[in-house]
Write an enzyme that holds these catalytic residues in place. Structure first.
Site, mmCIF file in Angstrom:
data_model
loop_
_atom_site.group_PDB
_atom_site.id
_atom_site.type_symbol
_atom_site.label_atom_id
_atom_site.label_comp_id
_atom_site.label_asym_id
_atom_site.label_seq_id
_atom_site.Cartn_x
_atom_site.Cartn_y
_atom_site.Cartn_z
ATOM 1 C CB ILE A 7 -0.974 0.039 1.201
ATOM 2 C CG1 ILE A 7 -0.207 -0.042 2.526
ATOM 3 C CG2 ILE A 7 -2.008 -1.069 1.095
ATOM 4 C CD1 ILE A 7 -1.097 0.135 3.747
ATOM 5 C CB THR A 17 11.530 7.915 4.657
ATOM 6 O OG1 THR A 17 10.536 8.916 4.608
ATOM 7 C CG2 THR A 17 12.894 8.553 4.454
ATOM 8 C CG PHE A 18 14.511 5.103 6.233
ATOM 9 C CD1 PHE A 18 15.758 5.165 5.647
ATOM 10 C CD2 PHE A 18 14.051 6.209 6.915
ATOM 11 C CE1 PHE A 18 16.545 6.298 5.754
ATOM 12 C CE2 PHE A 18 14.824 7.341 7.029
ATOM 13 C CZ PHE A 18 16.079 7.388 6.448
ATOM 14 C CD GLU A 57 9.179 -3.207 -0.647
ATOM 15 O OE1 GLU A 57 9.087 -3.282 -1.881
ATOM 16 O OE2 GLU A 57 9.448 -4.174 0.085
ATOM 17 C CB VAL A 58 3.757 0.642 3.880
ATOM 18 C CG1 VAL A 58 2.666 0.481 4.931
ATOM 19 C CG2 VAL A 58 4.804 1.650 4.344
ATOM 20 C CE LYS A 103 8.713 3.182 7.544
ATOM 21 N NZ LYS A 103 8.799 4.516 8.177
ATOM 22 C CG ASP A 116 9.610 13.440 4.201
ATOM 23 O OD1 ASP A 116 9.569 14.364 3.362
ATOM 24 O OD2 ASP A 116 9.608 12.243 3.882
#
Length: 478
Positions: free
Chosen positions: A91, A95-96, A98-99, A114, A217
């Site tokens: 989904i 920043t660091f 995949e989700v 995450k 961010d």
């Protein structure tokens, strides 16, 4: 003099002259600190060779490989294995990591996993992820994303492969992200919806700053909305604690400058400031507020120089008249040099005129629509209070921007229609998750007039990327 004679001399009369110090010019160096396996590091005169004749660099690489193997094979008795959850679909991209949308096999609870990217890590668990875990445990607030637990997955490949031990942050699942929601032209928001979401945004940001944390961010893609209509700040991969000086005393700490996604980056960062504070997040909140009406990022530059030019074109020229300290910024001279100056002069602030035509709403009918849910955009009076808040959030001089606390208490939030507890009524009209819209259809890639996208942070460099795909984008103000 031998060591034996030296020690014998210690027992002679104290009236005798003390013996000379032993000659150490050619004495053997003490043994070096041992590496794993009992071998020693080479001396400075060893030409990169260990005592047994092997190459030192190869030796160190082997030891690092041994460390990684231990890390990959380690067990973590106090955290659960990620197999507790069933991954359903991807989904997002943080920043660091995949989700993923996932379901707990034991309870059926829907969560977001995450994945912390470990492919380029050579020193174990990344410090940025440790920061994120620590901060999320500290930041318990309705308008900040919830961390449920941390899970791990054992290595399934050989050392050095991409299948090394992996960790996941298990977060409460939100139905939408704001970038996807704004990118969908079928979703119509009333004034009270915008005001409610901005109230939630400022409340979460205020909690962050009161906890001495910078987000670094702020952007629409990092704002989530739950199915019950609660807005939550997310993605703390670039966040960090900050030092607040008492009464402005003492030296100002230096922070890394390469933070905040380019389209939401304030002028002080673009000019190289490393002694910034909470006002960089306030600028980002202003960009998000404007986006509620424009439905696209308001300043879309493809380089830092172009971004400064767009800021000057929308918010007016950057000079000592509007920001006295600007000439002290590290990149002031470089950015203002001719012939291609990134700081054009003689530009007027056109933000109010551009926005006031979008911020026109009917006043709600106090009898039939007391909460202003059905307020529509059209040619009536401009919401001057909303425009004023936006103006100060996007002040060129960071010292002239309000704090998040002041913004949360702005008079706009106390005028009719007042913010609601949530925007669940809006969420109920959206059949599908806007994460799917964002990831599956490329909502970020479809934002703006030129079919481009909200840039994604550079994963390997662990900072927001300045890169925009060539041929897909032209600099523009909304």
């Amino acid at each position: 003099m031998s060591a034996q004679n030296y020690h014998a001399g210690l027992h002679q009369s104290s009236t005798q002259r003390p013996p000379k110090r032993p000659n150490t010019e050619h004495a053997q160096e003490p043994p070096k600190r041992a590496l794993i396996g009992g071998q020693t590091t080479p001396s400075s005169s060893g030409g990169g060779q260990t005592p047994n004749g092997t190459n030192y660099e190869l030796e160190v690489k082997q030891q690092l490989s041994n460390y990684q193997k231990l890390f990959d094979q380690a067990t973590y008795p106090f955290i659960r294995d990620v197999s507790t959850y069933e991954k359903l679909n991807k989904i997002g991209q943080g920043t660091f990591g995949e989700v993923f949308k996932a379901r707990c096999k034991n309870t059926g609870r829907m969560v977001a996993l995450k994945k912390i990217l470990m492919e380029n890590e050579k020193e174990g668990f990344p410090i940025t992820a440790l920061r994120e875990v620590k901060m999320l445990e500290q930041l318990k607030h309705p308008n900040i994303t919830d961390l449920i637990e941390v899970c791990s997955a054992k290595s399934t490949g050989t050392t050095g492969s991409k299948d090394r031990a992996t960790f996941y942050l298990v977060m409460a699942l939100c139905a939408h992200d704001l970038a996807g929601l704004l990118s969908n032209p079928k979703i119509r928001m009333s004034l009270v919806h915008i005001k409610t979401m901005m109230k939630h945004l400022m409340s979460g940001l205020n909690k962050l700053h009161r906890s001495k944390i910078l987000h670094r961010d702020m952007k629409a893609a990092n704002v989530l909305i739950s199915k019950d209509g609660i807005l939550k700040l997310a993605d703390f991969g670039l966040a960090r604690p900050f030092v607040q000086r008492e009464n402005g005393a003492g030296p100002r700490p230096l922070y890394t400058n390469r933070v905040v996604t380019l389209w939401y980056r304030p002028p002080e960062l673009l000019l190289g400031d490393r002694q910034y504070g909470t006002k960089i997040d306030v600028w980002g909140a202003g960009c998000i507020m404007a986006e509620m009406w424009t439905r696209q990022p308001i300043m879309q530059g493809d380089t830092e120089q172009k971004q400064l030019q767009l800021i000057s074109g929308l918010c007016g020229s950057i000079n000592k008249d509007v920001w006295p300290n600007c000439v002290n910024m590290p990149l002031w001279s470089a950015m203002s040099s001719e012939p291609n100056s990134a700081l054009p002069q003689g530009k007027y602030r056109i933000l109010p005129n551009k926005m006031k035509n979008l911020m026109k709403f009917d006043a709600p009918d106090s009898k039939t629509d007391p909460f202003g849910k059905n307020v529509k955009q059209h040619d009536s009076a401009t919401d001057d209070d909303a425009l004023h808040l936006l103006e100060i959030l996007l002040a060129i001089d960071p010292d002239k921007r309000p704090t998040s606390d002041e913004a949360e208490d702005d008079i706009w939030f106390f005028k009719d229609p007042v913010p609601m507890a949530n925007v669940q009524d809006l969420m109920d009209t959206i059949p599908n998750s806007q994460f799917e819209y964002t990831v599956g259809k490329g909502a970020h890639a479809n934002r703006g007039r030129h079919q481009n996208a909200q840039q994604r942070p550079n994963q390997q460099q662990a900072r927001p990327s300045n890169a925009i795909p060539a041929g897909q984008y032209r600099d523009t103000i909304f």
